[in-house]
Design a protein around this motif. Structure first.
Motif, mmCIF file in Angstrom:
data_model
loop_
_atom_site.group_PDB
_atom_site.id
_atom_site.type_symbol
_atom_site.label_atom_id
_atom_site.label_comp_id
_atom_site.label_asym_id
_atom_site.label_seq_id
_atom_site.Cartn_x
_atom_site.Cartn_y
_atom_site.Cartn_z
ATOM 1 N N TYR A 51 0.882 -1.158 0.000
ATOM 2 C CA TYR A 51 0.000 0.000 0.000
ATOM 3 C C TYR A 51 0.923 1.212 0.000
ATOM 4 N N TYR A 61 -1.020 7.354 -4.258
ATOM 5 C CA TYR A 61 -1.449 6.348 -3.286
ATOM 6 C C TYR A 61 -2.073 5.171 -4.021
ATOM 7 N N GLY A 62 -2.205 4.081 -3.329
ATOM 8 C CA GLY A 62 -2.900 2.925 -3.879
ATOM 9 C C GLY A 62 -2.265 1.615 -3.488
ATOM 10 N N ARG A 63 -2.991 0.564 -3.788
ATOM 11 C CA ARG A 63 -2.561 -0.795 -3.484
ATOM 12 C C ARG A 63 -2.032 -1.447 -4.764
ATOM 13 N N GLU A 70 -5.087 -1.148 -7.315
ATOM 14 C CA GLU A 70 -6.422 -1.026 -6.746
ATOM 15 C C GLU A 70 -6.517 0.324 -6.047
ATOM 16 N N GLU A 71 -7.597 1.048 -6.294
ATOM 17 C CA GLU A 71 -7.815 2.365 -5.673
ATOM 18 C C GLU A 71 -6.541 3.199 -5.736
ATOM 19 N N ALA A 72 -5.981 3.324 -6.931
ATOM 20 C CA ALA A 72 -4.681 3.963 -7.099
ATOM 21 C C ALA A 72 -4.791 5.313 -7.809
#
Length: 137
Positions: free
Chosen positions: A69, A77-79, A100-102
């Motif tokens: 992460y 940011y992000g996974r 993911e969610e980046a």
């Protein structure tokens, strides 16, 4: 007078004990999250974490999976999910394959070394913006 051992018996002896010694070198990387410090040519990533979600013995090495992460000093940011290998000499090779969610993040290839006590990892990554990283727990 001592009996002579055949070459085959000696080879079997060394293969058995060499494999036994190698197997003792692995540490369980799963469990608690690792704290990551990292830097590339432009940003720091010192609030980031690493989590190994799976570690399986597949014979000559351990197959590992997990994610970083990432939190970058430039607002990234992000996974980043990865798969890779953990070898008897403590080396790790990881390949990021999914985000993911980046935000402003890309996948990378990682090479690293697990410390002898299994409490830290030091390595580097390649890709668009190569850098170095370390993780402790």
């Amino acid at each position: 007078m001592m009996p002579q051992l055949s070459r085959q018996a000696i080879a079997i002896f060394f293969v058995f004990f060499a494999n036994t010694a190698v197997a003792q070198q692995y540490h369980d990387l799963t469990g608690r999250e690792w704290d990551v410090e990292a830097k590339d040519s432009r940003y720091h990533w010192n609030l980031s974490t690493l989590k190994f979600t799976d570690q399986k013995d597949v014979g000559l090495f351990h197959k590992v999976e997990g994610f970083f992460y990432w939190i970058g000093s430039g607002g990234q940011y992000g996974r980043e999910h990865f798969r890779g290998s953990y070898k008897p000499d403590g080396s790790l090779e990881l390949q990021g394959y999914r985000l993911e969610e980046a935000f402003r993040l890309g996948t990378a290839s990682y090479q690293a070394q697990v410390s002898e006590d299994g409490k830290s990892i030091t390595g580097a990554w390649g890709g668009n913006s190569p850098g170095g990283w370390s993780a402790t727990r």
